[in-house]
Design a protein around this motif. Structure first.
Motif, mmCIF file in Angstrom:
data_model
loop_
_atom_site.group_PDB
_atom_site.id
_atom_site.type_symbol
_atom_site.label_atom_id
_atom_site.label_comp_id
_atom_site.label_asym_id
_atom_site.label_seq_id
_atom_site.Cartn_x
_atom_site.Cartn_y
_atom_site.Cartn_z
ATOM 1 N N GLN A 57 0.989 -1.179 0.260
ATOM 2 C CA GLN A 57 0.380 0.003 -0.261
ATOM 3 C C GLN A 57 1.247 1.428 0.174
ATOM 4 O O GLN A 57 0.391 2.018 -0.826
ATOM 5 C CB GLN A 57 -0.637 0.274 1.345
ATOM 6 C CG GLN A 57 -1.883 1.493 1.247
ATOM 7 C CD GLN A 57 -2.445 0.600 2.336
ATOM 8 O OE1 GLN A 57 -2.259 -0.171 3.357
ATOM 9 N NE2 GLN A 57 -3.877 1.782 2.508
ATOM 10 N N TYR A 58 1.463 1.776 0.846
ATOM 11 C CA TYR A 58 3.145 3.144 0.749
ATOM 12 C C TYR A 58 4.133 2.083 0.350
ATOM 13 O O TYR A 58 4.974 3.040 0.777
ATOM 14 C CB TYR A 58 2.799 3.114 2.172
ATOM 15 C CG TYR A 58 1.651 2.917 3.372
ATOM 16 C CD1 TYR A 58 1.003 4.428 2.660
ATOM 17 C CD2 TYR A 58 1.193 2.914 4.019
ATOM 18 C CE1 TYR A 58 0.054 5.122 3.525
ATOM 19 C CE2 TYR A 58 0.191 2.684 4.341
ATOM 20 C CZ TYR A 58 -1.303 3.846 4.462
ATOM 21 O OH TYR A 58 -1.903 4.086 5.066
ATOM 22 N N ARG A 59 4.612 1.396 -0.860
ATOM 23 C CA ARG A 59 6.014 0.594 -0.279
ATOM 24 C C ARG A 59 6.373 1.705 -1.871
ATOM 25 O O ARG A 59 7.626 2.463 -1.405
ATOM 26 C CB ARG A 59 5.551 0.193 -2.450
ATOM 27 C CG ARG A 59 6.360 -0.807 -3.064
ATOM 28 C CD ARG A 59 6.077 -1.767 -4.484
ATOM 29 N NE ARG A 59 6.918 -2.614 -4.545
ATOM 30 C CZ ARG A 59 7.642 -3.897 -4.998
ATOM 31 N NH1 ARG A 59 6.199 -4.187 -4.341
ATOM 32 N NH2 ARG A 59 8.421 -4.616 -5.295
ATOM 33 N N GLU A 60 5.731 2.596 -2.864
ATOM 34 C CA GLU A 60 7.023 4.043 -3.524
ATOM 35 C C GLU A 60 7.308 5.463 -2.330
ATOM 36 O O GLU A 60 8.153 5.281 -2.253
ATOM 37 C CB GLU A 60 5.142 4.469 -3.756
ATOM 38 C CG GLU A 60 6.669 5.467 -4.841
ATOM 39 C CD GLU A 60 5.682 6.641 -5.596
ATOM 40 O OE1 GLU A 60 6.069 7.448 -5.986
ATOM 41 O OE2 GLU A 60 4.484 5.899 -6.614
ATOM 42 N N LEU A 61 5.755 5.402 -1.012
ATOM 43 C CA LEU A 61 6.479 5.783 -0.096
ATOM 44 C C LEU A 61 7.726 5.366 0.925
ATOM 45 O O LEU A 61 9.129 6.400 1.079
ATOM 46 C CB LEU A 61 5.841 6.295 0.569
ATOM 47 C CG LEU A 61 5.560 7.128 2.495
ATOM 48 C CD1 LEU A 61 5.818 8.973 2.080
ATOM 49 C CD2 LEU A 61 4.768 7.729 3.038
ATOM 50 N N LEU A 62 7.573 4.485 1.519
ATOM 51 C CA LEU A 62 8.948 3.838 1.980
ATOM 52 C C LEU A 62 10.212 3.334 1.326
ATOM 53 O O LEU A 62 11.224 3.818 2.654
ATOM 54 C CB LEU A 62 8.158 2.240 2.361
ATOM 55 C CG LEU A 62 6.955 2.583 2.878
ATOM 56 C CD1 LEU A 62 6.382 0.958 3.892
ATOM 57 C CD2 LEU A 62 7.289 2.641 5.242
ATOM 58 N N VAL A 63 9.912 2.698 -0.096
ATOM 59 C CA VAL A 63 10.916 2.655 -0.796
ATOM 60 C C VAL A 63 12.412 4.342 -0.982
ATOM 61 O O VAL A 63 13.436 3.679 -0.389
ATOM 62 C CB VAL A 63 11.375 1.912 -1.767
ATOM 63 C CG1 VAL A 63 12.197 2.300 -2.413
ATOM 64 C CG2 VAL A 63 10.775 0.470 -1.943
ATOM 65 N N SER A 64 11.196 5.811 -1.045
ATOM 66 C CA SER A 64 11.425 6.578 -1.171
ATOM 67 C C SER A 64 12.283 6.890 0.245
ATOM 68 O O SER A 64 13.429 7.929 0.021
ATOM 69 C CB SER A 64 10.565 7.625 -1.687
ATOM 70 O OG SER A 64 10.007 8.259 -0.634
ATOM 71 N N HIS A 65 11.954 6.976 1.238
ATOM 72 C CA HIS A 65 12.590 6.454 1.833
ATOM 73 C C HIS A 65 13.770 5.832 3.248
ATOM 74 O O HIS A 65 13.493 5.210 4.306
ATOM 75 C CB HIS A 65 11.567 6.806 3.462
ATOM 76 C CG HIS A 65 10.830 8.607 3.373
ATOM 77 N ND1 HIS A 65 10.214 8.764 2.729
ATOM 78 C CD2 HIS A 65 11.035 9.521 4.111
ATOM 79 C CE1 HIS A 65 9.568 10.078 2.811
ATOM 80 N NE2 HIS A 65 9.996 10.470 3.538
ATOM 81 N N GLY A 66 13.794 5.173 1.920
ATOM 82 C CA GLY A 66 15.301 3.761 2.554
ATOM 83 C C GLY A 66 14.062 3.211 3.148
ATOM 84 O O GLY A 66 15.445 2.208 3.842
#
Length: 93
Positions: A57-66
């Motif tokens: 659900q939050y893949r893009e956000l989590l990955v973008s925060h390392g």
């Protein structure tokens, strides 16, 4: 606390909880408390499935925060671009 900070903090906390449940399951198995160990193993599996859905659900956000997920949470593997993005974020901080 912003919404994105809560998401990131919540994800890390959930990964820690899964690790703790798995450790307790292994300890109980070592103590031959097989029935109780099975309950913790089932609970750990449920938590991993939930964590996998949460990450998707939050893949893009989590990955973008390392942040990358722990292994065995039932999500498609991170792409090379996603891994690079997470690594770049972690190198900045």
């Amino acid at each position: 606390m912003t919404s994105s900070n809560f998401i990131i903090t919540g994800f890390k906390r959930r990964q820690k909880i899964i690790n703790e449940v798995e450790i307790k399951s292994q300890r109980l198995r070592n103590e031959l408390n097989i029935a109780e160990s099975k309950q913790f193993e089932d609970h750990a599996l449920f938590l991993k499935e939930e964590l996998g859905r949460y990450f998707q659900q939050y893949r893009e956000l989590l990955v973008s925060h390392g942040i990358i997920p722990i292994h065995r949470v039932g999500i498609p593997a991170l792409t090379k671009e996603e891994l690079k993005k997470a690594e770049e974020y972690n190198l900045r901080f």
